[in-house]
Design a protein around this motif. Structure first.
Motif, PDB file in Angstrom:
ATOM      1  N   LEU A  88      -0.545  -9.483   9.775  1.00  0.00           N
ATOM      2  CA  LEU A  88      -1.715  -8.698   9.391  1.00  0.00           C
ATOM      3  C   LEU A  88      -1.397  -7.208   9.473  1.00  0.00           C
ATOM      4  O   LEU A  88      -0.522  -6.795  10.246  1.00  0.00           O
ATOM      5  CB  LEU A  88      -2.889  -9.031  10.314  1.00  0.00           C
ATOM      6  CG  LEU A  88      -3.421 -10.464  10.249  1.00  0.00           C
ATOM      7  CD1 LEU A  88      -4.435 -10.684  11.361  1.00  0.00           C
ATOM      8  CD2 LEU A  88      -4.042 -10.758   8.894  1.00  0.00           C
ATOM      9  N   PRO A  89      -2.094  -6.380   8.701  1.00  0.00           N
ATOM     10  CA  PRO A  89      -1.871  -4.927   8.809  1.00  0.00           C
ATOM     11  C   PRO A  89      -2.483  -4.392  10.097  1.00  0.00           C
ATOM     12  O   PRO A  89      -3.457  -4.933  10.626  1.00  0.00           O
ATOM     13  CB  PRO A  89      -2.594  -4.383   7.575  1.00  0.00           C
ATOM     14  CG  PRO A  89      -3.655  -5.388   7.290  1.00  0.00           C
ATOM     15  CD  PRO A  89      -3.080  -6.725   7.666  1.00  0.00           C
ATOM     16  N   ASN A  90      -1.895  -3.320  10.610  1.00  0.00           N
ATOM     17  CA  ASN A  90      -2.480  -2.714  11.808  1.00  0.00           C
ATOM     18  C   ASN A  90      -3.778  -1.997  11.440  1.00  0.00           C
ATOM     19  O   ASN A  90      -4.070  -1.737  10.270  1.00  0.00           O
ATOM     20  CB  ASN A  90      -1.487  -1.753  12.474  1.00  0.00           C
ATOM     21  CG  ASN A  90      -1.032  -0.655  11.529  1.00  0.00           C
ATOM     22  OD1 ASN A  90      -1.843   0.056  10.948  1.00  0.00           O
ATOM     23  ND2 ASN A  90       0.277  -0.517  11.368  1.00  0.00           N
ATOM     24  N   GLU A  91      -4.567  -1.705  12.454  1.00  0.00           N
ATOM     25  CA  GLU A  91      -5.918  -1.197  12.218  1.00  0.00           C
ATOM     26  C   GLU A  91      -5.909   0.165  11.516  1.00  0.00           C
ATOM     27  O   GLU A  91      -6.738   0.432  10.641  1.00  0.00           O
ATOM     28  CB  GLU A  91      -6.664  -1.093  13.551  1.00  0.00           C
ATOM     29  CG  GLU A  91      -8.166  -0.903  13.422  1.00  0.00           C
ATOM     30  CD  GLU A  91      -8.843  -2.072  12.728  1.00  0.00           C
ATOM     31  OE1 GLU A  91      -9.890  -1.833  12.092  1.00  0.00           O
ATOM     32  OE2 GLU A  91      -8.330  -3.206  12.822  1.00  0.00           O
ATOM     33  N   GLY A  92      -4.977   1.035  11.884  1.00  0.00           N
ATOM     34  CA  GLY A  92      -4.923   2.355  11.242  1.00  0.00           C
ATOM     35  C   GLY A  92      -4.585   2.255   9.763  1.00  0.00           C
ATOM     36  O   GLY A  92      -5.194   2.943   8.925  1.00  0.00           O
ATOM     37  N   LEU A  93      -3.619   1.390   9.421  1.00  0.00           N
ATOM     38  CA  LEU A  93      -3.253   1.218   8.023  1.00  0.00           C
ATOM     39  C   LEU A  93      -4.384   0.580   7.235  1.00  0.00           C
ATOM     40  O   LEU A  93      -4.628   0.929   6.071  1.00  0.00           O
ATOM     41  CB  LEU A  93      -1.987   0.362   7.919  1.00  0.00           C
ATOM     42  CG  LEU A  93      -1.415   0.144   6.523  1.00  0.00           C
ATOM     43  CD1 LEU A  93      -1.015   1.470   5.886  1.00  0.00           C
ATOM     44  CD2 LEU A  93      -0.228  -0.808   6.561  1.00  0.00           C
ATOM     45  N   TYR A 134       0.857  -1.181   0.000  1.00  0.00           N
ATOM     46  CA  TYR A 134       0.000   0.000   0.000  1.00  0.00           C
ATOM     47  C   TYR A 134       0.891   1.228   0.000  1.00  0.00           C
ATOM     48  O   TYR A 134       1.718   1.395   0.901  1.00  0.00           O
ATOM     49  CB  TYR A 134      -0.929   0.016   1.216  1.00  0.00           C
ATOM     50  CG  TYR A 134      -1.713   1.298   1.335  1.00  0.00           C
ATOM     51  CD1 TYR A 134      -2.750   1.595   0.447  1.00  0.00           C
ATOM     52  CD2 TYR A 134      -1.397   2.240   2.312  1.00  0.00           C
ATOM     53  CE1 TYR A 134      -3.453   2.768   0.537  1.00  0.00           C
ATOM     54  CE2 TYR A 134      -2.099   3.414   2.415  1.00  0.00           C
ATOM     55  CZ  TYR A 134      -3.119   3.681   1.527  1.00  0.00           C
ATOM     56  OH  TYR A 134      -3.815   4.852   1.613  1.00  0.00           O
ATOM     57  N   ASP A 135       0.721   2.061  -1.009  1.00  0.00           N
ATOM     58  CA  ASP A 135       1.547   3.249  -1.170  1.00  0.00           C
ATOM     59  C   ASP A 135       3.032   2.866  -1.198  1.00  0.00           C
ATOM     60  O   ASP A 135       3.889   3.550  -0.649  1.00  0.00           O
ATOM     61  CB  ASP A 135       1.264   4.260  -0.055  1.00  0.00           C
ATOM     62  CG  ASP A 135       1.809   5.648  -0.377  1.00  0.00           C
ATOM     63  OD1 ASP A 135       2.058   5.914  -1.577  1.00  0.00           O
ATOM     64  OD2 ASP A 135       1.985   6.440   0.553  1.00  0.00           O
ATOM     65  N   HIS A 136       3.306   1.718  -1.844  1.00  0.00           N
ATOM     66  CA  HIS A 136       4.663   1.172  -2.002  1.00  0.00           C
ATOM     67  C   HIS A 136       5.332   0.863  -0.658  1.00  0.00           C
ATOM     68  O   HIS A 136       6.545   0.942  -0.528  1.00  0.00           O
ATOM     69  CB  HIS A 136       5.531   2.125  -2.832  1.00  0.00           C
ATOM     70  CG  HIS A 136       4.946   2.424  -4.176  1.00  0.00           C
ATOM     71  ND1 HIS A 136       4.764   1.457  -5.143  1.00  0.00           N
ATOM     72  CD2 HIS A 136       4.473   3.580  -4.710  1.00  0.00           C
ATOM     73  CE1 HIS A 136       4.221   2.007  -6.227  1.00  0.00           C
ATOM     74  NE2 HIS A 136       4.032   3.290  -5.980  1.00  0.00           N
ATOM     75  N   HIS A 137       4.510   0.508   0.323  1.00  0.00           N
ATOM     76  CA  HIS A 137       4.988   0.000   1.602  1.00  0.00           C
ATOM     77  C   HIS A 137       4.269  -1.318   1.881  1.00  0.00           C
ATOM     78  O   HIS A 137       3.128  -1.516   1.451  1.00  0.00           O
ATOM     79  CB  HIS A 137       4.728   0.996   2.740  1.00  0.00           C
ATOM     80  CG  HIS A 137       5.474   2.288   2.582  1.00  0.00           C
ATOM     81  ND1 HIS A 137       6.832   2.412   2.820  1.00  0.00           N
ATOM     82  CD2 HIS A 137       5.058   3.521   2.188  1.00  0.00           C
ATOM     83  CE1 HIS A 137       7.216   3.659   2.592  1.00  0.00           C
ATOM     84  NE2 HIS A 137       6.163   4.358   2.209  1.00  0.00           N
ATOM     85  N   VAL A 138       4.925  -2.200   2.614  1.00  0.00           N
ATOM     86  CA  VAL A 138       4.364  -3.522   2.862  1.00  0.00           C
ATOM     87  C   VAL A 138       3.078  -3.388   3.671  1.00  0.00           C
ATOM     88  O   VAL A 138       3.062  -2.776   4.751  1.00  0.00           O
ATOM     89  CB  VAL A 138       5.382  -4.416   3.593  1.00  0.00           C
ATOM     90  CG1 VAL A 138       4.750  -5.749   3.956  1.00  0.00           C
ATOM     91  CG2 VAL A 138       6.614  -4.644   2.725  1.00  0.00           C
ATOM     92  N   TYR A 139       2.006  -3.970   3.151  1.00  0.00           N
ATOM     93  CA  TYR A 139       0.692  -3.907   3.805  1.00  0.00           C
ATOM     94  C   TYR A 139       0.466  -5.138   4.669  1.00  0.00           C
ATOM     95  O   TYR A 139       0.194  -5.028   5.866  1.00  0.00           O
ATOM     96  CB  TYR A 139      -0.397  -3.790   2.736  1.00  0.00           C
ATOM     97  CG  TYR A 139      -1.795  -3.777   3.268  1.00  0.00           C
ATOM     98  CD1 TYR A 139      -2.306  -2.680   3.946  1.00  0.00           C
ATOM     99  CD2 TYR A 139      -2.638  -4.882   3.084  1.00  0.00           C
ATOM    100  CE1 TYR A 139      -3.597  -2.670   4.439  1.00  0.00           C
ATOM    101  CE2 TYR A 139      -3.926  -4.883   3.563  1.00  0.00           C
ATOM    102  CZ  TYR A 139      -4.405  -3.780   4.239  1.00  0.00           C
ATOM    103  OH  TYR A 139      -5.693  -3.768   4.721  1.00  0.00           O
ATOM    104  N   ASP A 140       0.559  -6.336   4.092  1.00  0.00           N
ATOM    105  CA  ASP A 140       0.435  -7.565   4.860  1.00  0.00           C
ATOM    106  C   ASP A 140       1.261  -8.655   4.185  1.00  0.00           C
ATOM    107  O   ASP A 140       1.638  -8.555   3.017  1.00  0.00           O
ATOM    108  CB  ASP A 140      -1.028  -7.991   5.020  1.00  0.00           C
ATOM    109  CG  ASP A 140      -1.688  -8.285   3.680  1.00  0.00           C
ATOM    110  OD1 ASP A 140      -1.106  -7.937   2.636  1.00  0.00           O
ATOM    111  OD2 ASP A 140      -2.798  -8.867   3.667  1.00  0.00           O
TER     112      ASP A 140
END
Length: 324
Positions: free
Chosen positions: A234-239, A109-115
């Motif tokens: 898993l991704p954090n809730e804010g992300l 997501y936005d070129h950063h690891v999401y999950d």
């Protein structure tokens, strides 16, 4: 850190506009990478994954020593490659004594690891090990069916995450309408246990069924493999909230000369040019005018007849004068 540069040419501007966030995103491209060490089985898996995603995947054949997705600081090179290639899904294969035939699937997501989710490859069968009629071979770039069977995909969190990642990996571009004859492949995912999934690739044969809807038969064309879940993140809730955010209503294109009224509903304005009534030819269907025209024609014929008689009489008189 990558240096941020402003585009100086029209081509660079078009590239940035293409990569910019959109209301309806383009199809997700897949980045396929090799680790420090890979086995023959894992190399075949990555090669055939690239073949299945032909046109929507970028494969690097060099070994990458700096990529360690689950370790802090090991994601820098991965994010750099994602930004460079504009890929939002990646598949990273590696082999170690502790984790043989290891495949890491993840989303950006936005070129950063999401999950992330890490699976082990077992009972792998390549495309070449299947024999079938080549006429039913799926075409490149065709839209697939994706079938998930088993209660684990609804109850087990790891399997639910794997389902989401596999759906994004194989579905391609999102379309509204689809021709039924263009569906020639299907991915079947069966949850054997809470930590094991069977994945296979099948070709679709459409046969007559006596109704409008054809009968579907599946022919296994490979590859097929067992995916054993090892680790996940898993991704954090804010992300997650930021990534799932979308506009409530799509921007509607403004329609000219149309208004919406609460009581009368939709109203439209029609612009008519100035009418020159005096110059408009009108059809005359009145019977009285037709009778007058007929009478005028008869009168005209009578006048022409009397004029011709007078002319003949004057001609005869002149002839008699010359005779005398």
């Amino acid at each position: 850190m990558m240096e941020i540069r402003t585009p100086k040419t029209h081509k660079a501007k078009r590239v940035l506009e293409k990569r910019a966030p959109k209301l309806v995103e383009n199809g997700k491209k897949t980045l396929i990478l090799h680790g420090t060490k890979t086995s023959a089985t894992l190399s075949s898996v990555l090669m055939e994954l690239n073949r299945l995603k032909k046109g929507g995947a970028i494969k690097y054949s060099r070994r990458n020593e700096n990529i360690r997705p689950f370790e802090s600081g090991g994601e820098t090179s991965l994010e750099f490659f994602s930004l460079k290639t504009d890929c939002s899904i990646f598949a990273y294969g590696s082999y170690t004594k502790k984790r043989p035939d290891n495949l890491v699937l993840g989303r950006m997501y936005d070129h950063h690891v999401y999950d992330l989710i890490e699976v082990g490859i077992e009972n792998f069968k390549s495309l070449l090990s299947f024999s079938y009629d080549k006429k039913i071979a799926p075409h490149e770039g065709s839209k697939p069916f994706i079938c998930f069977t088993g209660e684990g995909f609804e109850n087990v969190p790891e399997l639910k995450q794997l389902k989401e990642i596999l759906t994004d990996l194989f579905r391609g571009e999102v379309v509204e309408n689809l021709n039924l004859t263009g569906l020639d492949r299907a991915y079947i995912c069966s949850a054997i246990s809470p930590t094991k999934v069977f994945l296979t690739h099948c070709a679709i044969k459409l046969k007559k069924s006596g109704t409008i809807v054809p009968r579907i038969e599946l022919v296994e064309v490979g590859p097929s493999m067992d995916l054993v879940i090892r680790r996940n993140r898993l991704p954090n809730e804010g992300l997650r909230k930021e990534a799932m955010r979308s506009s409530k209503d799509k921007p509607k294109k403004k329609v000219k000369n149309v208004d919406q009224d609460d009581v009368l509903g939709k109203l439209g304005r029609i612009y008519i040019p100035e009418q020159e009534v005096g110059k408009i030819p009108l059809p005359d269907k009145s019977k009285g005018v037709k009778r007058e025209r007929r009478e005028g024609k008869l009168k005209k014929h009578k006048e022409e007849g009397s004029a011709s008689k007078k002319q003949k009489e004057s001609d005869s008189l002149t002839r008699d004068d010359f005779a005398v």
